[in-house]
Design a protein around this motif. Sequence first.
Motif, short mmCIF file in Angstrom:
data_model
loop_
_atom_site.label_atom_id
_atom_site.label_comp_id
_atom_site.label_asym_id
_atom_site.label_seq_id
_atom_site.Cartn_x
_atom_site.Cartn_y
_atom_site.Cartn_z
N PHE A 23 44.13 53.29 49.37
CA PHE A 23 44.57 52.10 50.10
C PHE A 23 43.31 51.49 50.69
CE2 PHE A 23 48.44 54.66 50.13
CZ PHE A 23 49.43 53.71 49.85
N TYR A 24 43.12 50.20 50.50
CA TYR A 24 41.85 49.61 50.89
C TYR A 24 42.09 48.20 51.41
CZ TYR A 24 42.47 47.67 46.20
OH TYR A 24 43.00 47.05 45.09
N LEU A 25 41.16 47.75 52.23
CA LEU A 25 41.22 46.37 52.72
C LEU A 25 39.82 45.79 52.73
CD1 LEU A 25 40.16 46.11 55.95
CD2 LEU A 25 42.26 47.44 56.27
N LYS A 26 39.79 44.50 52.53
CA LYS A 26 38.56 43.72 52.59
C LYS A 26 38.82 42.52 53.48
CE LYS A 26 36.83 39.73 50.56
NZ LYS A 26 37.52 38.46 50.15
N GLY A 35 31.41 40.77 57.04
CA GLY A 35 32.70 41.28 56.61
C GLY A 35 32.75 42.79 56.64
N ALA A 36 33.87 43.35 56.20
CA ALA A 36 34.06 44.79 56.18
C ALA A 36 34.94 45.18 55.00
CB ALA A 36 34.71 45.27 57.49
N TRP A 37 34.72 46.40 54.54
CA TRP A 37 35.49 46.98 53.45
C TRP A 37 35.84 48.40 53.89
CZ3 TRP A 37 33.19 49.94 48.93
CH2 TRP A 37 34.13 50.17 47.93
N CYS A 56 33.93 53.29 55.28
CA CYS A 56 33.79 52.04 56.02
C CYS A 56 32.43 51.43 55.72
CB CYS A 56 33.94 52.28 57.52
SG CYS A 56 33.82 50.78 58.52
N THR A 57 32.43 50.17 55.31
CA THR A 57 31.20 49.42 55.08
C THR A 57 31.25 48.13 55.89
OG1 THR A 57 31.13 50.27 52.80
CG2 THR A 57 29.66 48.45 53.34
#
Length: 327
Positions: A23-26, A35-37, A56-57
Amino acid sequence: MTGDLSSARFRSLSTEAGHYESFYLKVADPLSPRGAWIRYTILKRPDRVPSGSLWCTLWTGSEPPQAQKATLHADELSAGPGELLRIGESRLTLTRVVGSVDGASWELEFGGAGVPFPYLPQAWMYRARVPRTKAVSLEPDATFHGRVTVGARTIEIDGWPGMVGHNWGSEHAERWVWLHGARFVEAPECWFDATIGRIKLGALLVPWIANGGLWLDGRLYRVGGPAGIRSTSVDAQPGHCRFTLPGRGVSIDGEVSAPEQSTVGWRYSDPAGGEHYVSNCSVASLALTVRGHEQRTRLLHLPAGAAYEHGARERPPGIAIQPFPDP
């Protein structure tokens, strides 16, 4: 089918099965490289218990991205009522994500139309043995509020666009590309979301197959699919991709650029062994030429804020791989 596509799969696996799930979000500012990923992932080797990882990036502008990752044991994996996935104390629902690893923390709320976009065009494809990777965009055009911190850097997010996705399978595609963009300069309501992959059938590496969608002027256009293989063109390298995707009512020519200094490299393990090198930039620039929409040509672009992910067996030249193993 919606509820089924959002549900975690790892709890129903047999002991001998190999499995990965994410499960991922951008989320990203469409006008500047911030931004973040964030990813909540599961990896299960055949005949072994699963493990869960938090990734987390963070991109904060001109500096290189900052990243953290931690892996937890099977007894710290769950998915309670209203949750997509919980790893330790970090949890993800359809409206909120909160979590932390050493040196990183995040707390975000998000909302959208609440209508998932299944990349695969037919429901039976999600039940079929092939493709071995399944994916769905749970919220292809979400709006985010909150904050993300990695190390000494923090971004405050207030109304930025993004997406939430879910994928799973017994093995990764041999090669793949993922693209996402929202809030284009010329069409703020527009979003574009596509997965493109090459899979192996025995010793045969099949051509690129795209599955994606474009929301433009209140209408959803599906692009790619098995019937469009001959008209699909993809030139994909870490950091840059040109593509032509045929669709129902439109065709799309696109180009995405992700500077080396804004790209983060990771290892993705296959459940049965082996790994891919993955480069990801969630603050890439994206330009689309859309033909056929209302019998005219539309030019759309994002200066920043697009996602470009490239996965392959070979190590990407010039991109540092994060020092976190994938168990």
